[in-house]
Every structure is written in structure tokens, then in C-alpha cells.
Design a protein around this motif. Sequence first.
Motif, PDB file in Angstrom:
ATOM      1  N   TYR A   1      19.037  -1.338   7.921  1.00 50.87           N
ATOM      2  CA  TYR A   1      19.031  -2.721   7.437  1.00 50.87           C
ATOM      3  C   TYR A   1      17.596  -3.171   7.159  1.00 50.87           C
ATOM      4  O   TYR A   1      16.671  -2.817   7.879  1.00 50.87           O
ATOM      5  CB  TYR A   1      19.662  -3.640   8.483  1.00 50.87           C
ATOM      6  N   GLY A   2      17.441  -3.989   6.131  1.00 57.33           N
ATOM      7  CA  GLY A   2      16.126  -4.545   5.810  1.00 57.33           C
ATOM      8  C   GLY A   2      15.872  -4.500   4.316  1.00 57.33           C
ATOM      9  O   GLY A   2      16.307  -3.562   3.626  1.00 57.33           O
ATOM     10  N   GLY A   3      15.184  -5.502   3.817  1.00 60.98           N
ATOM     11  CA  GLY A   3      14.934  -5.582   2.389  1.00 60.98           C
ATOM     12  C   GLY A   3      13.631  -4.962   1.949  1.00 60.98           C
ATOM     13  O   GLY A   3      13.565  -4.294   0.912  1.00 60.98           O
ATOM     14  N   THR A   4      12.569  -5.155   2.726  1.00 57.21           N
ATOM     15  CA  THR A   4      11.237  -4.716   2.296  1.00 57.21           C
ATOM     16  C   THR A   4      11.162  -3.207   2.122  1.00 57.21           C
ATOM     17  O   THR A   4      10.724  -2.705   1.083  1.00 57.21           O
ATOM     18  CB  THR A   4      10.176  -5.181   3.304  1.00 57.21           C
ATOM     19  N   ALA A   5      11.587  -2.468   3.154  1.00 57.13           N
ATOM     20  CA  ALA A   5      11.540  -1.008   3.080  1.00 57.13           C
ATOM     21  C   ALA A   5      12.467  -0.490   1.986  1.00 57.13           C
ATOM     22  O   ALA A   5      12.126   0.461   1.269  1.00 57.13           O
ATOM     23  CB  ALA A   5      11.910  -0.402   4.428  1.00 57.13           C
ATOM     24  N   LEU A   6      13.636  -1.107   1.829  1.00 53.00           N
ATOM     25  CA  LEU A   6      14.582  -0.669   0.813  1.00 53.00           C
ATOM     26  C   LEU A   6      14.012  -0.845  -0.592  1.00 53.00           C
ATOM     27  O   LEU A   6      14.135   0.037  -1.446  1.00 53.00           O
ATOM     28  CB  LEU A   6      15.899  -1.434   0.957  1.00 53.00           C
ATOM     29  N   VAL A   7      13.372  -1.980  -0.843  1.00 54.91           N
ATOM     30  CA  VAL A   7      12.760  -2.210  -2.148  1.00 54.91           C
ATOM     31  C   VAL A   7      11.646  -1.191  -2.392  1.00 54.91           C
ATOM     32  O   VAL A   7      11.538  -0.620  -3.497  1.00 54.91           O
ATOM     33  CB  VAL A   7      12.215  -3.652  -2.247  1.00 54.91           C
TER      34      VAL A   7
ATOM     35  N   MET B   1       0.801  -1.209   0.000  1.00 54.99           N
ATOM     36  CA  MET B   1       0.000   0.000   0.000  1.00 54.99           C
ATOM     37  C   MET B   1       0.841   1.269   0.000  1.00 54.99           C
ATOM     38  O   MET B   1       0.342   2.345  -0.351  1.00 54.99           O
ATOM     39  CB  MET B   1      -0.952   0.015   1.198  1.00 54.99           C
ATOM     40  N   LYS B   2       2.116   1.174   0.367  1.00 49.49           N
ATOM     41  CA  LYS B   2       2.970   2.366   0.329  1.00 49.49           C
ATOM     42  C   LYS B   2       3.147   2.870  -1.092  1.00 49.49           C
ATOM     43  O   LYS B   2       3.362   4.065  -1.312  1.00 49.49           O
ATOM     44  CB  LYS B   2       4.336   2.051   0.956  1.00 49.49           C
ATOM     45  N   ILE B   3       3.091   1.957  -2.061  1.00 47.20           N
ATOM     46  CA  ILE B   3       3.156   2.339  -3.461  1.00 47.20           C
ATOM     47  C   ILE B   3       1.759   2.419  -4.078  1.00 47.20           C
ATOM     48  O   ILE B   3       1.449   3.335  -4.846  1.00 47.20           O
ATOM     49  CB  ILE B   3       4.024   1.331  -4.247  1.00 47.20           C
ATOM     50  N   ALA B   4       0.897   1.466  -3.722  1.00 45.73           N
ATOM     51  CA  ALA B   4      -0.444   1.417  -4.311  1.00 45.73           C
ATOM     52  C   ALA B   4      -1.280   2.635  -3.935  1.00 45.73           C
ATOM     53  O   ALA B   4      -2.085   3.112  -4.754  1.00 45.73           O
ATOM     54  CB  ALA B   4      -1.159   0.132  -3.877  1.00 45.73           C
ATOM     55  N   MET B   5      -1.103   3.160  -2.717  1.00 46.87           N
ATOM     56  CA  MET B   5      -1.946   4.274  -2.261  1.00 46.87           C
ATOM     57  C   MET B   5      -1.727   5.542  -3.074  1.00 46.87           C
ATOM     58  O   MET B   5      -2.684   6.116  -3.619  1.00 46.87           O
ATOM     59  CB  MET B   5      -1.681   4.528  -0.772  1.00 46.87           C
ATOM     60  N   PRO B   6      -0.482   6.034  -3.205  1.00 46.09           N
ATOM     61  CA  PRO B   6      -0.312   7.236  -4.037  1.00 46.09           C
ATOM     62  C   PRO B   6      -0.632   6.991  -5.506  1.00 46.09           C
ATOM     63  O   PRO B   6      -1.140   7.892  -6.185  1.00 46.09           O
ATOM     64  CB  PRO B   6       1.165   7.600  -3.828  1.00 46.09           C
ATOM     65  N   LEU B   7      -0.347   5.784  -6.002  1.00 50.71           N
ATOM     66  CA  LEU B   7      -0.701   5.471  -7.390  1.00 50.71           C
ATOM     67  C   LEU B   7      -2.210   5.559  -7.598  1.00 50.71           C
ATOM     68  O   LEU B   7      -2.689   6.147  -8.583  1.00 50.71           O
ATOM     69  CB  LEU B   7      -0.215   4.063  -7.749  1.00 50.71           C
ATOM     70  N   MET B   8      -2.954   4.968  -6.679  1.00 52.28           N
ATOM     71  CA  MET B   8      -4.404   4.940  -6.796  1.00 52.28           C
ATOM     72  C   MET B   8      -4.986   6.356  -6.781  1.00 52.28           C
ATOM     73  O   MET B   8      -5.840   6.712  -7.616  1.00 52.28           O
ATOM     74  CB  MET B   8      -4.997   4.117  -5.643  1.00 52.28           C
ATOM     75  N   LEU B   9      -4.535   7.182  -5.856  1.00 51.40           N
ATOM     76  CA  LEU B   9      -5.093   8.534  -5.750  1.00 51.40           C
ATOM     77  C   LEU B   9      -4.645   9.416  -6.907  1.00 51.40           C
ATOM     78  O   LEU B   9      -5.406  10.274  -7.365  1.00 51.40           O
ATOM     79  CB  LEU B   9      -4.705   9.151  -4.404  1.00 51.40           C
TER      80      LEU B   9
ATOM     81  N   VAL C   1       9.950   3.239  12.201  1.00 51.44           N
ATOM     82  CA  VAL C   1      10.165   3.694  10.825  1.00 51.44           C
ATOM     83  C   VAL C   1      11.667   3.703  10.555  1.00 51.44           C
ATOM     84  O   VAL C   1      12.422   4.339  11.286  1.00 51.44           O
ATOM     85  CB  VAL C   1       9.575   5.100  10.602  1.00 51.44           C
ATOM     86  N   PRO C   2      12.144   3.009   9.503  1.00 52.55           N
ATOM     87  CA  PRO C   2      13.586   2.940   9.240  1.00 52.55           C
ATOM     88  C   PRO C   2      14.123   4.233   8.643  1.00 52.55           C
ATOM     89  O   PRO C   2      13.368   5.042   8.090  1.00 52.55           O
ATOM     90  CB  PRO C   2      13.700   1.792   8.240  1.00 52.55           C
ATOM     91  N   LEU C   3      15.436   4.427   8.752  1.00 48.93           N
ATOM     92  CA  LEU C   3      16.098   5.550   8.095  1.00 48.93           C
ATOM     93  C   LEU C   3      16.196   5.217   6.608  1.00 48.93           C
ATOM     94  O   LEU C   3      16.784   4.199   6.237  1.00 48.93           O
ATOM     95  CB  LEU C   3      17.490   5.768   8.689  1.00 48.93           C
ATOM     96  N   PRO C   4      15.605   6.036   5.724  1.00 48.20           N
ATOM     97  CA  PRO C   4      15.472   5.646   4.315  1.00 48.20           C
ATOM     98  C   PRO C   4      16.807   5.369   3.634  1.00 48.20           C
ATOM     99  O   PRO C   4      17.723   6.177   3.689  1.00 48.20           O
ATOM    100  CB  PRO C   4      14.746   6.845   3.685  1.00 48.20           C
ATOM    101  N   PHE C   5      16.888   4.193   2.997  1.00 45.86           N
ATOM    102  CA  PHE C   5      18.018   3.704   2.215  1.00 45.86           C
ATOM    103  C   PHE C   5      19.229   3.326   3.067  1.00 45.86           C
ATOM    104  O   PHE C   5      20.213   2.833   2.519  1.00 45.86           O
ATOM    105  CB  PHE C   5      18.456   4.737   1.154  1.00 45.86           C
ATOM    106  N   VAL C   6      19.181   3.555   4.375  1.00 47.21           N
ATOM    107  CA  VAL C   6      20.348   3.324   5.229  1.00 47.21           C
ATOM    108  C   VAL C   6      20.119   2.179   6.209  1.00 47.21           C
ATOM    109  O   VAL C   6      21.008   1.360   6.425  1.00 47.21           O
ATOM    110  CB  VAL C   6      20.726   4.619   5.987  1.00 47.21           C
TER     111      VAL C   6
END
Length: 381
Positions: A353-359, A116-124, A346-351
Amino acid sequence: MSGWRFNPVALLRGFLRPIDPMLLLLLGVLLGYAWVLMQSASPERLDNQLLHFGIALGAMWCMAWLKPSHMLNLALPLYAVGVVLLLGVEFFGEVSKGAQRWLDIGITRIQPSEIMKIAMPLMLAWYFQQREGQTRFVDFLIAGLLLVVPFGLILIQPDLGTSLLVAASGLYVIYFAGLSWKLIVPLVLAAVIGIGSIVAFGDTLCQPEVDWQVLREYQKQRVCTLLDPTRDPLGKGFHIIQSTIAIGSGGVSGKGWMEGTQTHLAFLPERHTDFIFAVLAEEFGLVGAVVLLATYLLLLIRGFTIAAFAPTHASRLLAGAVTMIFFTYAFVNMGMVSGILPVVGVPLPFVSYGGTALVTLCLGIGILMSIQRSRIAARSS
């Protein structure tokens, strides 16, 4: 076929065609920060994070190749699938660490809230594109309903951090679509009054017998811990106290790479994920933090520049919302690590660790690249 010759230069140019050089450079700096900090904070996870880098960059490249019009065609089905999966989490999801956020689809487990992080702005963006030039008040009400449904389903999992990010991504689109200040100002005033009341009467409101109704107990405790971390210094306040110690002890130039005592003596919890900014501040000091902030600022400027010159109404809304999502990630993470916002995961963007948020974040970069490429194509045609 006899006239065809292998041309590596042409092949490389074709491969790099959708890539925006400035965005790629800024992303490279941020991933460089991630690589350096991960070696200090959690070197045993470095190989996994490098794999995440590869997957995220591949996802970014694929998204950059898509035309914005093709993305918008996917908006409605992607949103619908996301909502159905969130309902599946509610009824059939797996519980882990007290939260029901995962759905087993047989071959793997997925976290539908990330979609939904991508679908929400796309939808609106797609929705307001259909009403370009004739937006009415009722259209904003419908957009709000489209936003509230996934927000509510994520909030009850419970996952406050992700629900706020999804809500923010939708609200940015609604705002950029032309939401009247007459509606915004009362909401801002209500928020200021609510926050002011909590600060002013925190001692009373944080008593164990007081039920906040709208928040779960653990969420109430996070707010109360923010107001006074020393209330439970070895328990709920431990994260914030140790994080602020790490940030303050770094000084101007830091203690040096891999020399952070809070990090390497294991006082700093979640040092490779949510609290990696504290590792940066302790080891590289104010200088390292300012360079990181400058990189984020340049990323925001580039994103807003792409949004300002985007060729269509929907792409302008989408680019503006994606750029503001980067801001929200960075602001919320650094705010909670430094003790001015509650800890919401909430992770620090791009920095971090973690795959889901980074993708997810790299898909956002890919969306900006796609919109910029469509602008160049429209200008040259």
C-alpha cells in the motif's frame, strides 16, 4: 474538418502506442496481487489504493510518451532541484516520527528523497552519455561524488531505506558504465568482512554500551534484532518474529484468502505496507509466493532485454539501472520480511500500500516503455 470522422479504433491505437504489452501484462498481475491482498490486509484502504493505481498508471503513460532524449534533457535540472529540496528538508523540513523527511511547499507536503530515485539514474546516464567511448577513472570519481551528495542528505534525515535505494540506483548505472572489477572486488571483500565480523561478534557488539559510530542507535538495534529477534520478542523483535510465523504457517498452499490468523488477529504489524509479503505467504502459501517471484523474474528479464537492445548508450544504462531497482525493492523487502535482512522500510514493489513508491515504480515502467518504443522507431526508420 468536413472530412474528419471519429474513429474509436484509431484513437485507442494512438492511446496504446507507447505501451509495451508484456510490461503492461506483468504490471497487471502485480497490481492484481495488490488488490487481492489489500482486501484481506486492510480493506478500509482499498479505495485509496485504487486511486493510487490510477495516478501511477497515468504517470507511467506520460513517461512512456516521452522520448529518452527528452528525459535526459531533464536529468540535470531534475537532479539540481532534487538536491536543493533535500537541502531545504535539512534546514526547514518537518519532523515526523523522529525523522525530518518532509518539506512543506505551501500547497502540500512533499518528500524530496523520492525524486532522487528517478533523478539519480537519469543524471548518471546523462553524465556517462557525454563521455561515451572515452570514460576515464576520474569520470567514475565525479559520478561517485554526484551520488554521494543526495545519498548523504537522505541518510541524515534519517532514512536508511530510501538512501540505500537511491545509492543502489546510482551504483547500477556506474557499474553498467564499465566500472572496473579491480575497484568492485575490494568493496565486496570489505562488505563481507564487515558483515562476517558483526555475525561473529554480535553478542559483544550489541551490548548497550557499545557505540557503532557510523550507525544511529535505532539502526544498530535493527541489525542486532536481525541477529537475534528473541532478544526483545515483544518489542524490537516483534515484527520479524510475527512475520516469520505467518510465512511458515502458510505451508505449501496457504490457509486461504482472508483466513490468515496472523493477519486478521492483528499479530502482524504493518501488514498492508512493508509486511504484505507475509500476508501473501500465510494465505496463499508457497504456491502464491512462487507465482509472485516468477512474475518479478519475468519483469526483470523483460527489462534487461529492453536494456540489451536499447538504441543509445544512455538508454542502455538507464534501462539496466531501472530494472535493477525493481530487483532491489523485491529482494530487500522479501529479505527483511523473512528475517534475512534488517527491517529498513522498503515496500514490496507494486504490491504494498502507498502512493509515492507506486508512482515512482510505475515511472520506471514508463521509462522502459519509452526506451522500447524508441528502439522500435529506430529500427523502422
